[in-house]
Design a protein around this motif. Structure first.
Motif, PDB file in Angstrom:
ATOM      1  N   GLU A 196     -25.939 100.054 -34.372  1.00  0.00           N
ATOM      2  CA  GLU A 196     -25.764  98.820 -35.559  1.00  0.00           C
ATOM      3  C   GLU A 196     -24.330  98.786 -35.828  1.00  0.00           C
ATOM      4  N   ASP A 197     -23.940  97.722 -36.203  1.00  0.00           N
ATOM      5  CA  ASP A 197     -22.736  97.394 -37.086  1.00  0.00           C
ATOM      6  C   ASP A 197     -23.079  96.841 -38.174  1.00  0.00           C
ATOM      7  N   LEU A 198     -22.683  97.237 -39.201  1.00  0.00           N
ATOM      8  CA  LEU A 198     -23.134  96.753 -40.563  1.00  0.00           C
ATOM      9  C   LEU A 198     -22.691  95.289 -40.822  1.00  0.00           C
ATOM     10  N   ARG A 199     -21.663  94.717 -40.241  1.00  0.00           N
ATOM     11  CA  ARG A 199     -21.396  93.467 -40.273  1.00  0.00           C
ATOM     12  C   ARG A 199     -22.265  92.482 -39.466  1.00  0.00           C
ATOM     13  N   CYS A 200     -22.991  92.997 -38.484  1.00  0.00           N
ATOM     14  CA  CYS A 200     -23.755  92.342 -37.498  1.00  0.00           C
ATOM     15  C   CYS A 200     -24.885  91.545 -38.106  1.00  0.00           C
ATOM     16  N   PRO A 201     -25.013  90.339 -38.194  1.00  0.00           N
ATOM     17  CA  PRO A 201     -26.108  89.518 -38.866  1.00  0.00           C
ATOM     18  C   PRO A 201     -27.236  89.853 -38.123  1.00  0.00           C
ATOM     19  N   VAL A 202     -27.403  90.064 -36.608  1.00  0.00           N
ATOM     20  CA  VAL A 202     -28.538  90.313 -35.815  1.00  0.00           C
ATOM     21  C   VAL A 202     -29.157  91.637 -36.336  1.00  0.00           C
ATOM     22  N   CYS A 203     -28.496  92.469 -36.597  1.00  0.00           N
ATOM     23  CA  CYS A 203     -28.933  93.905 -37.234  1.00  0.00           C
ATOM     24  C   CYS A 203     -29.473  93.683 -38.433  1.00  0.00           C
ATOM     25  N   ALA A 204     -28.967  92.755 -39.232  1.00  0.00           N
ATOM     26  CA  ALA A 204     -29.616  92.374 -40.555  1.00  0.00           C
ATOM     27  C   ALA A 204     -30.965  91.908 -40.128  1.00  0.00           C
ATOM     28  N   GLU A 205     -31.181  91.139 -39.320  1.00  0.00           N
ATOM     29  CA  GLU A 205     -32.616  90.447 -38.879  1.00  0.00           C
ATOM     30  C   GLU A 205     -33.358  91.730 -38.418  1.00  0.00           C
ATOM     31  N   PHE A 206     -33.030  92.491 -37.784  1.00  0.00           N
ATOM     32  CA  PHE A 206     -33.896  93.525 -37.401  1.00  0.00           C
ATOM     33  C   PHE A 206     -34.216  94.454 -38.437  1.00  0.00           C
ATOM     34  N   GLU A 207     -33.330  94.788 -39.499  1.00  0.00           N
ATOM     35  CA  GLU A 207     -33.545  95.587 -40.523  1.00  0.00           C
ATOM     36  C   GLU A 207     -34.825  94.726 -41.727  1.00  0.00           C
ATOM     37  N   ASN A 208     -34.408  93.499 -41.659  1.00  0.00           N
ATOM     38  CA  ASN A 208     -35.090  92.854 -42.994  1.00  0.00           C
ATOM     39  C   ASN A 208     -36.328  92.139 -42.316  1.00  0.00           C
ATOM     40  N   GLN A 209     -36.494  91.888 -41.195  1.00  0.00           N
ATOM     41  CA  GLN A 209     -37.490  91.036 -40.789  1.00  0.00           C
ATOM     42  C   GLN A 209     -38.683  91.548 -40.012  1.00  0.00           C
ATOM     43  N   GLY A 210     -38.892  92.646 -40.030  1.00  0.00           N
ATOM     44  CA  GLY A 210     -40.142  93.471 -39.598  1.00  0.00           C
ATOM     45  C   GLY A 210     -39.602  94.437 -38.782  1.00  0.00           C
ATOM     46  N   GLY A 211     -38.633  94.690 -37.848  1.00  0.00           N
ATOM     47  CA  GLY A 211     -38.422  95.766 -36.994  1.00  0.00           C
ATOM     48  C   GLY A 211     -38.112  96.986 -37.813  1.00  0.00           C
ATOM     49  N   GLY A 212     -37.315  96.754 -38.865  1.00  0.00           N
ATOM     50  CA  GLY A 212     -36.772  97.959 -39.677  1.00  0.00           C
ATOM     51  C   GLY A 212     -37.823  98.583 -40.460  1.00  0.00           C
ATOM     52  N   GLU A 213     -38.669  97.728 -40.965  1.00  0.00           N
ATOM     53  CA  GLU A 213     -39.864  98.120 -41.649  1.00  0.00           C
ATOM     54  C   GLU A 213     -40.868  98.933 -40.640  1.00  0.00           C
ATOM     55  N   GLY A 214     -41.050  98.582 -39.463  1.00  0.00           N
ATOM     56  CA  GLY A 214     -41.878  99.158 -38.606  1.00  0.00           C
ATOM     57  C   GLY A 214     -41.272 100.476 -38.154  1.00  0.00           C
ATOM     58  N   LEU A 215     -39.878 100.532 -37.967  1.00  0.00           N
ATOM     59  CA  LEU A 215     -39.329 101.819 -37.638  1.00  0.00           C
ATOM     60  C   LEU A 215     -39.472 102.635 -38.791  1.00  0.00           C
ATOM     61  N   ARG A 216     -39.245 102.248 -40.030  1.00  0.00           N
ATOM     62  CA  ARG A 216     -39.393 103.139 -41.211  1.00  0.00           C
ATOM     63  C   ARG A 216     -40.842 103.636 -41.464  1.00  0.00           C
ATOM     64  N   GLU A 217     -41.790 102.912 -41.233  1.00  0.00           N
ATOM     65  CA  GLU A 217     -43.215 103.492 -41.163  1.00  0.00           C
ATOM     66  C   GLU A 217     -43.595 104.481 -39.973  1.00  0.00           C
ATOM     67  N   MET A 218     -42.881 104.343 -39.048  1.00  0.00           N
ATOM     68  CA  MET A 218     -43.066 105.391 -37.901  1.00  0.00           C
ATOM     69  C   MET A 218     -42.449 106.544 -38.230  1.00  0.00           C
ATOM     70  N   VAL A 219     -41.388 106.569 -38.868  1.00  0.00           N
ATOM     71  CA  VAL A 219     -40.614 107.730 -39.615  1.00  0.00           C
ATOM     72  C   VAL A 219     -41.499 108.487 -40.433  1.00  0.00           C
ATOM     73  N   LEU A 220     -42.057 107.772 -41.116  1.00  0.00           N
ATOM     74  CA  LEU A 220     -42.898 108.093 -42.431  1.00  0.00           C
ATOM     75  C   LEU A 220     -44.130 108.879 -41.856  1.00  0.00           C
ATOM     76  N   SER A 221     -44.533 108.359 -40.643  1.00  0.00           N
ATOM     77  CA  SER A 221     -45.846 108.950 -40.102  1.00  0.00           C
ATOM     78  C   SER A 221     -45.437 110.369 -39.319  1.00  0.00           C
ATOM     79  N   GLY A 222     -44.105 110.641 -39.460  1.00  0.00           N
ATOM     80  CA  GLY A 222     -43.971 111.934 -38.921  1.00  0.00           C
ATOM     81  C   GLY A 222     -43.838 111.795 -37.244  1.00  0.00           C
ATOM     82  N   GLU A 223     -44.198 110.737 -36.541  1.00  0.00           N
ATOM     83  CA  GLU A 223     -44.310 110.722 -35.027  1.00  0.00           C
ATOM     84  C   GLU A 223     -42.927 110.230 -34.445  1.00  0.00           C
ATOM     85  N   VAL A 224     -41.953 109.847 -35.396  1.00  0.00           N
ATOM     86  CA  VAL A 224     -40.646 109.520 -34.788  1.00  0.00           C
ATOM     87  C   VAL A 224     -39.566 110.045 -35.717  1.00  0.00           C
TER      88      VAL A 224
END
Length: 240
Positions: A76-104
């Motif tokens: 990621e680049d912190l200035r990249c708006p597409v990175c923000a779309e990933f983090e804020n519009q579903g993908g980031g949340e999905g990744l966080r849930e997988m991390v919390l599950s311990g599988e990822v």
């Protein structure tokens, strides 16, 4: 059989819808950031402790169980708006849930190439501040806060004042040591090493994701933006 077929259809649909977003990802072109600034995602809210550490390579930030069988590496680049779309519009949340599950376990390489493309030093300043947040054990919360309130890409808005203001929204982060690290660019060596790691990775733009060192197949890559399809994409790539 029916369920697997349904998942394949879902993943394909998501990829078709979002392929245009990926085609204009940062580094291959630039998508426009949305006008609204959402509240910070809350997937890690009230979680007592998520393991986070700097990897031995000195340029990768690790988040999640060291015993996780699947490693999802995000560029990621912190200035990249597409990175923000990933983090804020579903993908980031999905990744966080997988991390919390311990599988990822999630791993992050923080690039800063947009500073050279657009001028300024916001990407570098933000990456430095995130490294300082890691020292305080607050990387995940601060990472969410910065992307949730990302300045417009061309504005170079990740100033010291902005970064400290956002840090004030993360309980326990602000303090003499953190503030000095932000204002003095304490972790400039990390910032340089991270950009070099990005350049050597073979990745051409952000956001990009690898699973256990494997690039996500092109026909599935659009699915990383969707909370429901991300686990399917990650699992399929890990098994490939």
């Amino acid at each position: 059989m029916g369920e697997r077929h349904g998942r394949r259809v879902l993943a394909a649909a998501a990829a078709a819808v979002l392929v245009g977003v990926l085609a204009t990802g940062c580094g291959e072109g630039h998508a426009e950031a949305g006008d609204g600034k959402p509240d910070a995602p809350t997937a890690y809210k009230d979680v007592a402790e998520i393991p986070e550490a700097l990897a031995p390579d000195g340029s990768t930030i690790r988040v999640g169980s060291p015993r996780a069988e699947i490693v999802v590496h995000v560029y990621e680049d912190l200035r990249c708006p597409v990175c923000a779309e990933f983090e804020n519009q579903g993908g980031g949340e999905g990744l966080r849930e997988m991390v919390l599950s311990g599988e990822v376990r999630a791993e992050y390489t923080l690039a800063s190439f947009l500073d050279d493309k657009l001028g300024g030093q916001g990407s570098k300043k933000a990456a430095n501040a995130l490294r300082a947040a890691l020292d305080a054990g607050k990387f995940v919360e601060y990472h969410e806060a910065l992307f949730a309130h990302q300045p417009e890409e061309a504005v170079d808005g990740y100033t010291d004042a902005f970064l400290l203001d956002r840090a004030s929204q993360v309980p326990g982060l602000r303090g003499t040591e953190f503030d000095a690290a932000v204002e003095g660019m304490k972790h400039r060596d990390f910032v340089t090493a991270s950009e070099e790691a990005f350049q050597k990775s073979g990745v051409s733009g952000t956001p990009t994701m690898k699973v256990n060192g494997r690039a996500i197949p092109d026909h599935l890559s659009g699915g990383i933006f969707d909370k429901e399809t991300l686990p399917i994409v990650v699992g399929a790539t890990a098994r490939s």
